[in-house]
Each structure stands twice: as C-alpha cells, then as structure tokens.
Design an enzyme around this catalytic site. Sequence first.
Site, PDB file in Angstrom:
ATOM      1  N   HIS A 176       0.861  -1.366   0.090  1.00 35.12           N
ATOM      2  CA  HIS A 176      -0.167   0.039  -0.083  1.00 35.12           C
ATOM      3  C   HIS A 176       0.736   1.230  -0.082  1.00 35.12           C
ATOM      4  CE1 HIS A 176      -3.644  -2.409   0.139  1.00 35.12           C
ATOM      5  NE2 HIS A 176      -3.786  -2.426   1.147  1.00 35.12           N
TER       6      HIS A 176
ATOM      7  N   HIS B 295      -9.620   2.523  -0.001  1.00 44.47           N
ATOM      8  CA  HIS B 295      -9.563   1.447   1.139  1.00 44.47           C
ATOM      9  C   HIS B 295     -10.587   1.601   2.188  1.00 44.47           C
ATOM     10  CE1 HIS B 295      -7.950  -2.014   3.350  1.00 44.47           C
ATOM     11  NE2 HIS B 295      -6.784  -1.984   2.639  1.00 44.47           N
TER      12      HIS B 295
ATOM     13  N   GLU C  66     -11.544  -3.185  -3.116  1.00 42.73           N
ATOM     14  CA  GLU C  66     -10.623  -2.341  -3.534  1.00 42.73           C
ATOM     15  C   GLU C  66     -10.361  -2.811  -4.872  1.00 42.73           C
ATOM     16  OE1 GLU C  66      -7.077  -2.852  -0.589  1.00 42.73           O
ATOM     17  OE2 GLU C  66      -8.619  -4.292   0.120  1.00 42.73           O
TER      18      GLU C  66
END
Length: 392
Positions: free
Chosen positions: A145, A216, A356
């Site tokens: 991420h 997210h 996502e």
Amino acid sequence: MKLKSLYLLVLFSLLFLGCKDKSAQKEPGMEAKKISYANTINPDNFKAVIEGDSVNLYTLTNKNGLKADFTNFGQRLIALHVPDKDGEMGDVVLGLPTLDAYMNGPKNNFGAVIGRYGNRIAKGKFSIGNTEYQLAKNNGENHLHGGTIGFDAVIWKVRQSGIDQIEFTRISPDMEEGYPGNLDVKVTYELTDENELKISYEATTDKATIINLTNHSYFNLKGEGKGDINDHVMMINASGYTPVDAGLIPIGTIESVEGTPFDFTSPKTIRQDLNSNHPQMVIGGGYDHNFVLNETPKNSGGLVLAARVTEPTSGRVMEVYTSEPGVQLYGGNFLNGNSTGKGGKPYMKRNAFCLETQHFPDSPNQPDFPGTLLKPGEIYKSTTVYKFDVVK
C-alpha cells in the site's frame, strides 16, 4: 374620483396580500423531512495546521440526503450516510472520530486513498528496463500500500467545487518511498443524485514509473460498529482469482473460482465458505484475495459491474462498478479491536469488508498480469463507483 382611486388602491392591496398568503402556504406532504445522521462528526476535531498545511473536514451531500465526510489527511472517507429500507440514514464505513486518532493511533487505512501502488509488491522490488528499484519492506519482506508513508498519511490540497463534488491533488516527488518520477495526482469524488459515490483518479509523470491507485474504505451495510459482516450476501462478477503464497503475493497464475470458496458468481453469504479448509483460505486467514473481473455486464458509463452486496436486515444494497481489471475482497481478518470507531465501539475481527478495485498485486513482477507502467506523456485514468440502493 378620489373615492374611486382610494377604492381601487384598497382592492389592489387586498388582492396582493391574498396572493402572498396563498403562496406562503405549503401543499400537503410538501414539508421538508428532517434528516437525522447518527454519530455526526465534529469538524473541530479535524482542524489543524501541520507543517504549514491546513487540515479540515469536508462534507458532500446529494438531493436525497446522502452525506459523505472527508479529511484531506490521507484523503480519507471518514463517514458515509446512506438510507436503509425504511429511509433511515446509517453510516456504512468504518472511521475514527478525530484527526489525532488517525495520525497517532494504531496504523490503519480506513477510507484512505492508497498509492502509489495499492496492494503488495514482492520483496519491495521491481524493474523498469534495466533499472531496479527498491521500495520499503513494510509488510514482512514485502511492500504494501505505498510504503511506510504512503498516500494515506500525507496532506492533500483540496478544491470543493460544490456540495456534491470535491477534488484532491498532490505531487508525489521523485523517489518518494522509492518510486521514480514526479507523479502529479488528482482524485475527484462526486456524490451523485443517483446515490453513487464516484471516484475518478488521474495522474501524469515525468519519468517512467508504476501506479495502482485505490480506495481502502471498510464497509458494513448494517452500520459501522454494528457487528460482523458475515451475513452480508455478496456477488462478485469474477470467474477467476489470483492464488497467493504465504506472504499473500500472487504466484503468477489465474485460476477458476468454480468449486472453490472464491466462487461468488451466484450470491452467497460471506459466512458460507468462511471456515473452509481450502489452502488459500488458510493462507489468508479468510478472504484477502484479488478477483479477476469479467468484462460484462457494464453500466451506462462503460464500467464493469464488479460486485453487488446486500445486507438483509437493513435492506441496503451496494454495487461496485469499475474500469479496473480486478477487485480485492478483504474480509476484515486483521481487525483486532485496537481502533475505536465514531460510535465508541472497537472495530473487531470481520466487522467490515473491503472491495478495493485495482490492477493485480505484484503486477510489475508478473509479465502475464495487466501492466501498471506509466510513461511521460501518458495519462493514468481509473474510475470506480459505489452505488447504493435498498430492497424492501
């Protein structure tokens, strides 16, 4: 003549007042319905100046009373109020009540934009041409991420163009978190009158780089803090998924979902196969996998239907549409109660799910996966829509 003029003046005045009174009267049923929002965010809890940059709370609304709250710290969706089958508003995303909780509490990605690369990159390494780049290893031996300080932990510039639209911009400098190129990023959120939260991503670079942006948000259609999500009924429009190794890195193949716990092509509860002993479910501790989306059906904007989720008690329905080739289903397996939400309740294991939209994890190291390379002169564009409805 004077009496006649006086008579006409009085008559005109009476007619005018009568019309005014009539126009002020409300037709039956025309009274505006007062909308109640649970756990309303206090804007003062999100006001700060950090290293010269202002942080604030920003709110979007649509004509139907849907409401979305954002902060420009990490470009986070803090709250999203949508109606249930009785018309009552409920906040359906996990979020924290103060800026301090996001900045100084346990690390989380609640509602944040993720970049430069959403999901995992094996050993934090990738190559462009003959040049190898090393990223932070912030998830065991892998990169996750965007790194140690990803897009979720920086302050974004804001332009709110109306009550229903907001734009966040930022230039990620060359070699930030190890990524090459000055990346100019713009993300626009629109709360449409069709009860859609539309997210439009756009970026350019001055040097070849990789990019894979996503949002997210953690969803619970019963309402945040109202228990687990295992009885939500989910359909994922995917015939294939990407199996992973013990580090949740794709092994490079695309396998059929048929006959596995990953078959959501027909609606089923999240709970149905949750305790399966399938090796992939054991590795992920539940669902934490990328699904390879089918190419149809599409909405009127040309976006593929990725998923549809229904919560039986509230009647809320969420559909996800996207231009991306994949979607990660994460079942909240690692929520552990160390974050307390807006309603004062700790977020426990499987109290929410994420969908996502994305290119596949570790795509830069997997030649058979859709590419994520962005070159100078090109424009990265991606769109995702979360659409809300109800079933009675």
